[in-house]
Motif scaffolding. Structure first.
Motif, PDB file in Angstrom:
ATOM      1  N   ASN A  41       0.832  -1.207   0.000  1.00 38.41           N
ATOM      2  CA  ASN A  41       0.000   0.000   0.000  1.00 38.41           C
ATOM      3  C   ASN A  41       0.866   1.258   0.000  1.00 38.41           C
ATOM      4  O   ASN A  41       0.548   2.254   0.666  1.00 38.41           O
ATOM      5  N   ALA A  44      -0.120   6.482  -5.522  1.00 36.93           N
ATOM      6  CA  ALA A  44       0.173   5.148  -5.028  1.00 36.93           C
ATOM      7  C   ALA A  44       1.391   4.606  -5.763  1.00 36.93           C
ATOM      8  O   ALA A  44       1.419   4.561  -6.993  1.00 36.93           O
ATOM      9  N   THR A  81      -0.656  -4.321  -3.481  1.00 37.33           N
ATOM     10  CA  THR A  81      -1.957  -4.154  -2.847  1.00 37.33           C
ATOM     11  C   THR A  81      -2.541  -5.512  -2.470  1.00 37.33           C
ATOM     12  O   THR A  81      -2.259  -6.513  -3.111  1.00 37.33           O
TER      13      THR A  81
END
Length: 380
Positions: free
Chosen positions: A265, A276, A286
């Motif tokens: 993350n 991200a 993720t």
């Protein structure tokens, strides 16, 4: 073309090419294949690994031993966390099983130890397990970024050089790698007592990753695969049974080591803008964070800082103070076979001024930490 992998210490050749494999799958699908034919195509995909450029592969083998007419269960992580994935043409959605319903694994996808992440720690963990005789799988997001040094390509320094010596004493590789790939070596804190001296090596980041990959690929009992781990298979007694990946491949193991670095993350900030990312230019990992949270782990963020990249052609070195490497070269490793001196490059020192300090003070509010929109702490 070769894919990074080492079964019995040898790389395996990619055959057939990805384009031919895709054409084979699509041709079979157009004929309306069913059941056994679908599973045979998935098995063929597993038998012929895809080239590096195919990142993630075309066909998944994760559920090929599930009966075609069996119930398709919705993915469920602890605390009812729903996690959907795309699969091969054989199945439309991935299935992550509860502890009472075991995940289906293929024999060739079963290992003693799985290591997730191929940074410094992951490489050492994978090598240690393989050298102890364990059938080991190393999973990484990018085969071209094994043991990559994205920020300051250096090994050692205060509080870290002792650790490198200790890892080397236990049979690790990082000390040997630093001794093979250094551009400059210096002993820091020489103005103080020997107890606080610290050896630091500036390394060639390209040579370092290529050399480490060569070591990994040549190690018996060690295989390397490119995949993003998104879930863990936990048994009824809280024992680890394997991992699930983004594209549906499942791998079984008696032990799993997570060395994920900054990628879970991950988020990067440049001033007030964020995105991200695991690090600049690379996607984050993720799913695994949510899995760990569902298992009761607490997660937090640590802040790192990346120095600006400066093109050496834009620097006037005449105004800088040259800092050459030490004339008497010291070594991280106790293995004398890697004690081969090589030409060193100089570093250059510059200093801030009162005007620099004022510029920083005037713009502190534009930085994530002092601006107040990031409250993460530094790793130290």
């Amino acid at each position: 073309m070769f894919v990074a992998g080492a079964r019995a210490g040898k790389s395996f050749r990619v055959c057939p090419p990805a384009a031919q494999l895709l054409a084979c799958i699509m041709k079979s699908l157009s004929r309306g294949m069913r059941g056994t034919e679908q599973r045979s195509i998935a098995t063929q995909a597993a038998a012929h690994p895809l080239p590096v450029a195919s990142r993630g592969g075309i066909a998944s083998t994760s559920n090929r031993c599930m009966p075609d007419n069996g119930p398709k269960m919705q993915a469920r992580l602890p605390q009812q966390h729903i996690h959907q994935q795309r699969l091969s043409p054989c199945y439309s959605t991935a299935t992550i099983y509860t502890a009472s319903t075991p995940v289906c694994y293929a024999p060739e996808d079963t290992y003693d130890v799985i290591v997730v992440g191929a940074g410094h720690a992951g490489c050492e963990a994978a090598l240690a397990a393989a050298r102890l005789g364990c059938n080991t799988l190393l999973l990484t997001l990018n085969l071209d970024r094994i043991a990559w040094q994205p920020c300051n390509p250096a090994v050692g320094g205060p509080a870290k050089s002792q650790l490198v010596h200790e890892v080397d004493a236990m049979g690790g590789e990082i000390g040997k790698m630093a001794d093979k790939c250094y551009l400059q070596k210096r002993v820091l804190n020489r103005s103080k007592g020997p107890a606080v001296w610290a050896l630091r090596a500036q390394t060639d980041k390209i040579e370092y990753t290529l050399e480490m990959r060569r070591i990994l690929e040549g190690t018996p009992n060690l295989s390397i695969r490119e995949a993003m781990v998104t879930g863990l298979d936990i048994g009824p007694n809280d024992e680890i049974r394997g991992v699930m990946t983004y594209f549906g491949m499942n791998f079984a193991a008696k032990g799993v080591v997570l060395t994920t670095g900054t990628f879970m993350n991950g988020k990067i900030w440049v001033g007030r803008a964020s995105m991200a990312a695991g690090r600049a230019g690379e996607a984050p990992s993720t799913g695994l964070t949510d899995t760990l949270v569902g298992l009761g782990f607490e997660t937090d963020r640590l802040k790192t800082g990346t120095p600006a990249r400066v093109d050496s052609r834009s620097v006037n070195f005449k105004g800088l103070e040259e800092q050459p490497g030490d004339e008497e070269v010291r070594w991280f490793s106790f293995d004398t076979s890697v004690h081969i001196p090589r030409p060193q490059m100089s570093c250059y020192l510059t200093h801030t001024t009162a005007a620099t300090h004022q510029l920083i003070r005037d713009n502190l509010a534009e930085t994530p930490v002092y601006g107040g929109w990031v409250d993460a702490r530094g790793p130290r």
